[in-house]
Design a protein around this motif. Structure first.
Motif, PDB file in Angstrom:
ATOM      1  N   ILE A  55     -31.028 -14.977  15.147  1.00 27.75           N
ATOM      2  CA  ILE A  55     -30.473 -14.507  16.412  1.00 27.75           C
ATOM      3  C   ILE A  55     -29.407 -15.507  16.845  1.00 27.75           C
ATOM      4  CG2 ILE A  55     -30.973 -13.881  18.810  1.00 27.75           C
ATOM      5  CD1 ILE A  55     -33.920 -13.501  17.910  1.00 27.75           C
ATOM      6  N   VAL A  56     -28.216 -15.030  17.119  1.00 28.29           N
ATOM      7  CA  VAL A  56     -27.109 -15.893  17.527  1.00 28.29           C
ATOM      8  C   VAL A  56     -26.770 -15.585  18.980  1.00 28.29           C
ATOM      9  CG1 VAL A  56     -24.736 -16.604  17.059  1.00 28.29           C
ATOM     10  CG2 VAL A  56     -26.228 -15.888  15.163  1.00 28.29           C
ATOM     11  N   VAL A  57     -26.820 -16.627  19.819  1.00 30.98           N
ATOM     12  CA  VAL A  57     -26.570 -16.454  21.254  1.00 30.98           C
ATOM     13  C   VAL A  57     -25.325 -17.233  21.664  1.00 30.98           C
ATOM     14  CG1 VAL A  57     -28.989 -15.998  21.830  1.00 30.98           C
ATOM     15  CG2 VAL A  57     -28.159 -18.362  21.758  1.00 30.98           C
ATOM     16  N   ASN A  58     -24.920 -17.060  22.926  1.00 31.51           N
ATOM     17  CA  ASN A  58     -23.658 -17.637  23.372  1.00 31.51           C
ATOM     18  C   ASN A  58     -23.790 -19.028  23.982  1.00 31.51           C
ATOM     19  OD1 ASN A  58     -25.018 -16.534  25.659  1.00 31.51           O
ATOM     20  ND2 ASN A  58     -23.108 -16.607  26.835  1.00 31.51           N
ATOM     21  N   ASP A  59     -25.019 -19.520  24.146  1.00 34.09           N
ATOM     22  CA  ASP A  59     -25.215 -20.814  24.805  1.00 34.09           C
ATOM     23  C   ASP A  59     -26.392 -21.527  24.157  1.00 34.09           C
ATOM     24  OD1 ASP A  59     -26.183 -22.832  26.810  1.00 34.09           O
ATOM     25  OD2 ASP A  59     -24.564 -21.984  28.014  1.00 34.09           O
ATOM     26  N   GLU A  60     -26.197 -22.801  23.830  1.00 37.51           N
ATOM     27  CA  GLU A  60     -27.245 -23.582  23.165  1.00 37.51           C
ATOM     28  C   GLU A  60     -28.536 -23.605  23.973  1.00 37.51           C
ATOM     29  OE1 GLU A  60     -28.949 -25.628  20.116  1.00 37.51           O
ATOM     30  OE2 GLU A  60     -26.901 -24.830  20.125  1.00 37.51           O
ATOM     31  N   ARG A  61     -28.424 -23.588  25.291  1.00 33.19           N
ATOM     32  CA  ARG A  61     -29.621 -23.647  26.138  1.00 33.19           C
ATOM     33  C   ARG A  61     -30.487 -22.402  26.001  1.00 33.19           C
ATOM     34  NH1 ARG A  61     -26.006 -25.518  31.204  1.00 33.19           N
ATOM     35  NH2 ARG A  61     -24.624 -24.074  30.091  1.00 33.19           N
ATOM     36  N   LEU A  62     -29.913 -21.308  25.530  1.00 31.29           N
ATOM     37  CA  LEU A  62     -30.667 -20.067  25.347  1.00 31.29           C
ATOM     38  C   LEU A  62     -31.473 -20.057  24.059  1.00 31.29           C
ATOM     39  CD1 LEU A  62     -27.940 -17.537  26.506  1.00 31.29           C
ATOM     40  CD2 LEU A  62     -29.972 -18.237  27.776  1.00 31.29           C
ATOM     41  N   THR A  63     -31.398 -21.132  23.290  1.00 26.37           N
ATOM     42  CA  THR A  63     -32.208 -21.216  22.075  1.00 26.37           C
ATOM     43  C   THR A  63     -33.592 -21.776  22.357  1.00 26.37           C
ATOM     44  OG1 THR A  63     -31.455 -23.463  21.491  1.00 26.37           O
ATOM     45  CG2 THR A  63     -30.114 -21.600  20.711  1.00 26.37           C
ATOM     46  N   GLU A  64     -33.836 -22.249  23.577  1.00 26.32           N
ATOM     47  CA  GLU A  64     -35.132 -22.843  23.904  1.00 26.32           C
ATOM     48  C   GLU A  64     -36.244 -21.805  23.822  1.00 26.32           C
ATOM     49  OE1 GLU A  64     -35.698 -26.030  24.345  1.00 26.32           O
ATOM     50  OE2 GLU A  64     -33.564 -26.487  24.065  1.00 26.32           O
ATOM     51  N   PHE A  65     -37.452 -22.288  23.511  1.00 30.32           N
ATOM     52  CA  PHE A  65     -38.591 -21.406  23.249  1.00 30.32           C
ATOM     53  C   PHE A  65     -38.934 -20.520  24.444  1.00 30.32           C
ATOM     54  CE2 PHE A  65     -43.263 -20.718  23.208  1.00 30.32           C
ATOM     55  CZ  PHE A  65     -43.343 -19.935  22.072  1.00 30.32           C
ATOM     56  N   GLU A  66     -38.697 -20.992  25.657  1.00 30.82           N
ATOM     57  CA  GLU A  66     -39.075 -20.229  26.848  1.00 30.82           C
ATOM     58  C   GLU A  66     -38.420 -18.849  26.880  1.00 30.82           C
ATOM     59  OE1 GLU A  66     -36.904 -21.391  30.619  1.00 30.82           O
ATOM     60  OE2 GLU A  66     -36.497 -23.187  29.414  1.00 30.82           O
ATOM     61  N   PHE A  67     -37.265 -18.704  26.277  1.00 29.99           N
ATOM     62  CA  PHE A  67     -36.566 -17.420  26.290  1.00 29.99           C
ATOM     63  C   PHE A  67     -37.100 -16.451  25.239  1.00 29.99           C
ATOM     64  CE2 PHE A  67     -33.495 -20.378  28.156  1.00 29.99           C
ATOM     65  CZ  PHE A  67     -33.181 -19.697  29.321  1.00 29.99           C
ATOM     66  N   TRP A  68     -37.906 -16.947  24.312  1.00 27.97           N
ATOM     67  CA  TRP A  68     -38.281 -16.136  23.157  1.00 27.97           C
ATOM     68  C   TRP A  68     -39.779 -16.022  22.943  1.00 27.97           C
ATOM     69  CZ3 TRP A  68     -34.287 -13.479  21.640  1.00 27.97           C
ATOM     70  CH2 TRP A  68     -33.012 -13.988  21.916  1.00 27.97           C
ATOM     71  N   SER A  69     -40.583 -16.722  23.728  1.00 27.99           N
ATOM     72  CA  SER A  69     -42.032 -16.702  23.513  1.00 27.99           C
ATOM     73  C   SER A  69     -42.618 -15.311  23.694  1.00 27.99           C
ATOM     74  CB  SER A  69     -42.727 -17.698  24.446  1.00 27.99           C
ATOM     75  OG  SER A  69     -42.452 -17.394  25.806  1.00 27.99           O
TER      76      SER A  69
END
Length: 279
Positions: A55-69
């Protein structure tokens, strides 16, 4: 795809910060055996390939686990309970900036995704960078550095697990065996692809490592309940062996796990040394 988008939207929709509100998924790419067409489904041996997703997102901060758990939990339920998916799903999340930086460095893992992956979703106007050809001597030097660091570290955890078993400290032994296994998997991934996911999840790391080095499948028998239960106890040990009063593991289960980690260690050494010699 639907689960990933729904849970991503739910995770960042209530954010008050501008970067959260502007969060976007740029790409979803299927890679690995299902993209190449050489996946394995062996009900007798108990081995099954996973769906591997970038998954490729527009902001490094959106790679954190909280967004995907939440997405991870739903996909696991869809595999194990609802049976809406025919195979388990593993996904990694990177920003486009990071992926392009990895491509420009010539990282084989990301180059293979670009070359072999199947785009399931792509927003227009956000292309991948042109991959660099990494000089063999540079790749080998980096791989050797990873091997020297991670293999020795993993072996140290395995030795300390043996001491804990002899002392009768079963929970500590289970945790140390988890750490040894985790580090062996990071080692083989780094040596073979110069990349390893930032994860402590043993089933996730095992799947990625077996994808690039199928020889490692032999480390963990899967056909019987005892073997599957032991690996599940090992998987849980990272958290539960340290913090849960309900975690229990028997001596025979620990001995079996120690034997399998030793087998994993031997296989990782063989795979890595063969790669280093070839380079």
């Amino acid at each position: 795809m639907r689960v990933l988008f729904e849970e991503f939207e739910a995770a960042h929709a209530l954010g008050t910060k501008a970067w959260k509100k502007a969060g976007r998924i740029f790409k979803i790419v299927l890679y690995g055996s299902f993209a190449r067409g050489d996946w394995v489904d062996d009900p007798i041996g108990g081995y099954q390939s996973d769906y591997d997703i970038l998954i490729v997102v527009n902001d490094e901060r959106l790679t954190e686990f909280e967004f995907w758990s939440a997405a991870e939990d739903r996909l696991m339920r869809d595999t194990t309970i609802n049976q809406a998916l025919s195979a388990p799903v593993n996904f990694i999340v990177h920003s486009l900036t990071d992926v392009n930086a990895q491509l420009e460095k010539g990282r084989p893992f990301f180059k293979d995704i670009v070359a072999q992956g199947i785009a399931l979703y792509e927003a227009e106007g956000f292309p991948f960078a042109q991959p660099r050809d990494l000089p063999p001597e540079e790749a080998r030097a980096e791989a050797q550095k990873y091997f020297d660091e991670w293999f020795d570290s993993a072996g140290g955890f395995a030795r300390n697990a043996g001491y804990a078993i002899n002392d009768g400290d079963r929970n500590l032994a289970a945790f140390l065996l988890h750490q040894a296994s985790e580090r062996f998997y990071h080692c083989v991934l780094l040596v073979l692809t110069l990349y390893s996911p930032k994860s402590h999840k043993l089933n996730f790391l095992r799947s990625h490592a077996e994808e690039v080095a199928p020889e490692l499948i032999a480390a963990w028998p899967r056909a019987d309940k005892f073997s599957r239960r032991c690996f599940e106890l090992l998987r849980q040990a990272y958290v539960n062996a340290r913090y849960s009063p309900h975690y229990q593991i028997r001596d025979d289960e620990l001995r079996w796990l120690a034997e399998r980690v030793a087998a994993l260690q031997a296989l990782v050494r063989e795979v890595c040394e063969r790669r280093l010699a070839a380079d």
